[in-house]
Design an enzyme around this catalytic site. Structure first.
Site, mmCIF file in Angstrom:
data_model
loop_
_atom_site.group_PDB
_atom_site.id
_atom_site.type_symbol
_atom_site.label_atom_id
_atom_site.label_comp_id
_atom_site.label_asym_id
_atom_site.label_seq_id
_atom_site.Cartn_x
_atom_site.Cartn_y
_atom_site.Cartn_z
ATOM 1 N N HIS A 153 43.367 -69.736 28.956
ATOM 2 C CA HIS A 153 44.209 -68.553 28.740
ATOM 3 C C HIS A 153 45.619 -68.772 29.302
ATOM 4 O O HIS A 153 45.817 -69.620 30.173
ATOM 5 C CB HIS A 153 43.613 -67.343 29.484
ATOM 6 C CG HIS A 153 42.366 -66.776 28.882
ATOM 7 N ND1 HIS A 153 41.216 -66.583 29.615
ATOM 8 C CD2 HIS A 153 42.095 -66.338 27.628
ATOM 9 C CE1 HIS A 153 40.289 -66.043 28.832
ATOM 10 N NE2 HIS A 153 40.788 -65.895 27.632
ATOM 11 N N ARG A 180 31.395 -62.388 22.889
ATOM 12 C CA ARG A 180 31.868 -61.447 23.897
ATOM 13 C C ARG A 180 32.208 -60.066 23.328
ATOM 14 O O ARG A 180 32.512 -59.154 24.086
ATOM 15 C CB ARG A 180 33.076 -62.046 24.648
ATOM 16 C CG ARG A 180 32.714 -63.365 25.356
ATOM 17 C CD ARG A 180 33.670 -63.708 26.465
ATOM 18 N NE ARG A 180 33.814 -62.624 27.410
ATOM 19 C CZ ARG A 180 34.774 -62.526 28.313
ATOM 20 N NH1 ARG A 180 35.687 -63.464 28.373
ATOM 21 N NH2 ARG A 180 34.846 -61.512 29.145
ATOM 22 N N ARG A 210 41.796 -68.519 22.160
ATOM 23 C CA ARG A 210 41.193 -67.185 22.074
ATOM 24 C C ARG A 210 42.095 -66.150 21.398
ATOM 25 O O ARG A 210 41.617 -65.134 20.918
ATOM 26 C CB ARG A 210 40.860 -66.687 23.485
ATOM 27 C CG ARG A 210 39.814 -67.510 24.215
ATOM 28 C CD ARG A 210 38.434 -67.320 23.621
ATOM 29 N NE ARG A 210 37.446 -68.192 24.227
ATOM 30 C CZ ARG A 210 36.765 -67.916 25.329
ATOM 31 N NH1 ARG A 210 36.967 -66.780 25.945
ATOM 32 N NH2 ARG A 210 35.893 -68.778 25.811
ATOM 33 N N ASP A 236 29.064 -62.971 29.909
ATOM 34 C CA ASP A 236 30.418 -62.981 30.481
ATOM 35 C C ASP A 236 30.940 -61.593 30.855
ATOM 36 O O ASP A 236 32.144 -61.419 31.079
ATOM 37 C CB ASP A 236 31.378 -63.647 29.483
ATOM 38 C CG ASP A 236 31.204 -65.164 29.442
ATOM 39 O OD1 ASP A 236 31.331 -65.787 30.511
ATOM 40 O OD2 ASP A 236 30.931 -65.701 28.359
ATOM 41 N N CYS A 286 40.499 -62.435 36.241
ATOM 42 C CA CYS A 286 39.655 -62.056 35.086
ATOM 43 C C CYS A 286 38.526 -61.106 35.451
ATOM 44 O O CYS A 286 37.923 -60.509 34.553
ATOM 45 C CB CYS A 286 39.115 -63.272 34.364
ATOM 46 S SG CYS A 286 38.521 -64.519 35.414
ATOM 47 N N GLU A 331 38.688 -58.457 32.385
ATOM 48 C CA GLU A 331 40.110 -58.558 32.017
ATOM 49 C C GLU A 331 40.314 -58.822 30.525
ATOM 50 O O GLU A 331 41.286 -58.358 29.923
ATOM 51 C CB GLU A 331 40.751 -59.717 32.799
ATOM 52 C CG GLU A 331 42.157 -60.016 32.369
ATOM 53 C CD GLU A 331 42.793 -61.143 33.163
ATOM 54 O OE1 GLU A 331 42.273 -62.269 33.149
ATOM 55 O OE2 GLU A 331 43.818 -60.885 33.793
ATOM 56 N N ASP A 332 39.386 -59.571 29.932
ATOM 57 C CA ASP A 332 39.595 -59.982 28.538
ATOM 58 C C ASP A 332 39.411 -58.842 27.537
ATOM 59 O O ASP A 332 39.825 -58.960 26.384
ATOM 60 C CB ASP A 332 38.648 -61.147 28.207
ATOM 61 C CG ASP A 332 39.008 -62.364 29.033
ATOM 62 O OD1 ASP A 332 40.209 -62.617 29.208
ATOM 63 O OD2 ASP A 332 38.094 -63.039 29.536
HETATM 64 C C1 CIR Z 1 34.811 -67.154 28.791
HETATM 65 O O1 CIR Z 1 34.867 -68.335 28.449
HETATM 66 O O2 CIR Z 1 35.148 -66.235 28.053
HETATM 67 C C2 CIR Z 1 34.282 -66.844 30.175
HETATM 68 N N1 CIR Z 1 33.264 -67.776 30.531
HETATM 69 C C3 CIR Z 1 35.387 -66.894 31.190
HETATM 70 C C4 CIR Z 1 36.456 -65.870 30.922
HETATM 71 C C5 CIR Z 1 37.513 -65.879 31.948
HETATM 72 N N2 CIR Z 1 38.468 -64.865 31.663
HETATM 73 C C6 CIR Z 1 39.712 -64.862 32.110
HETATM 74 O O3 CIR Z 1 40.141 -65.808 32.753
HETATM 75 N N3 CIR Z 1 40.495 -63.862 31.764
#
Ligand code: CIR
Length: 251
Positions: A159, A85, A129, A60, A246, A65-66
């Site tokens: 999110h 992650r 999350r 990922d 993201c 962004e995360d």
């Molecule tokens: C996840 O599930 O963490 C990734 N497959 C997708 C993350 C998407 N992030 C976001 O929208 N900020």
């Protein structure tokens, strides 16, 4: 200067985390070409592109962004809610270090996708999350810099920014199934079209909204409301449960 931090699509993307979506085959070549187009769009909207080092074994990694919440004063390195992650963080920190003092969350969990910043207020989604402890930790790191944190309970989506994003000055695009927009006070609220559940995520930059071409009904609503929309095909990253915001950290 406005920077947009991005990271290449990983070879391992087909093994990404999925929470609300069923796994479908992902065309990596197409994902990469859509990601390049995304970078070009950000550059055309005035951003200087910063690239974190490729992380070919981290599925990922493209969803930068995360990993960080960047404000003018500091960059907060998050503790992402998905254990798989956490290893993404180091590469993102390396890319941010020349530009901001880094501070790190030490407890709780929080994904940057749960943080919607409107001026000096950060709305933070309490989601699968992001937990209460993570929100308190973000507050501990950012309150001294004059930021207010507002917790937003979110429903059955990944999110906060799956359910709401800013689409113009003073205007938010909202999926009302997943949150109560009353929390945003006097912001003007535009609802997604009920037929397009995942349509609430767009990336506002320099007065234009980068927005998925998969949601024409909501796009029509946005245009009717005076929002300048830049339609964008991101079909492959959407299969990895990624939205428009993201794949970058803009600061
Ligand atoms: C996840 O599930 O963490 C990734 N497959 C997708 C993350 C998407 N992030 C976001 O929208 N900020």
């Amino acid at each position: 200067m406005v920077f947009a931090l991005v990271r290449p699509v990983s070879d391992a993307l087909p093994r990404c985390e999925l929470t609300h979506m069923v796994r479908e085959p992902i065309d990596l070549a197409k994902a990469r070409s859509q990601h390049s187009a995304y970078e070009r769009a950000l550059a055309m909207m005035g951003c200087t592109i910063l690239r974190a080092a490729a992380a070919p074994t981290l599925p990922d990694a493209v969803f930068v962004e995360d990993m960080a919440v960047v404000v003018d004063e500091v960059a907060v390195m998050t503790r992402p809610g998905a254990e798989s992650r956490r290893a993404e963080s180091a590469g993102v920190a390396d890319a941010l270090r020349p530009h901001r003092e880094l501070v790190s969350m030490e407890s709780g969990t929080l994904d940057g996708g749960d943080v919607l910043r409107l001026g000096r207020t950060l709305y933070v989604g309490r989601s699968t999350r992001t937990d209460e402890e993570g929100i308190a930790e973000l507050e501990r790191l950012l309150a001294p810099h004059g930021y207010t944190i507002v917790t937003v309970p979110v429903g059955d989506c990944l999110h906060l920014k799956t359910a709401v994003t800013q689409v113009a000055d003073g205007a938010l695009l909202v999926q009302p199934k997943w949150l109560d927009p009353a929390i945003f006070g006097d912001q003007r609220i535009i609802d997604v079209d009920p037929a397009e559940a995942l349509a609430a995520n767009g990336l506002l930059l320099a007065g234009r909204l980068l927005y998925s071409s998969a949601f024409p009904l909501t796009r029509a609503r946005l245009e009717a409301a005076g929002v300048a929309v830049w339609p964008f095909d991101q079909s492959e990253l959407a299969k990895a449960e990624g939205a428009l915001t993201c794949c970058s950290v803009v600061f």
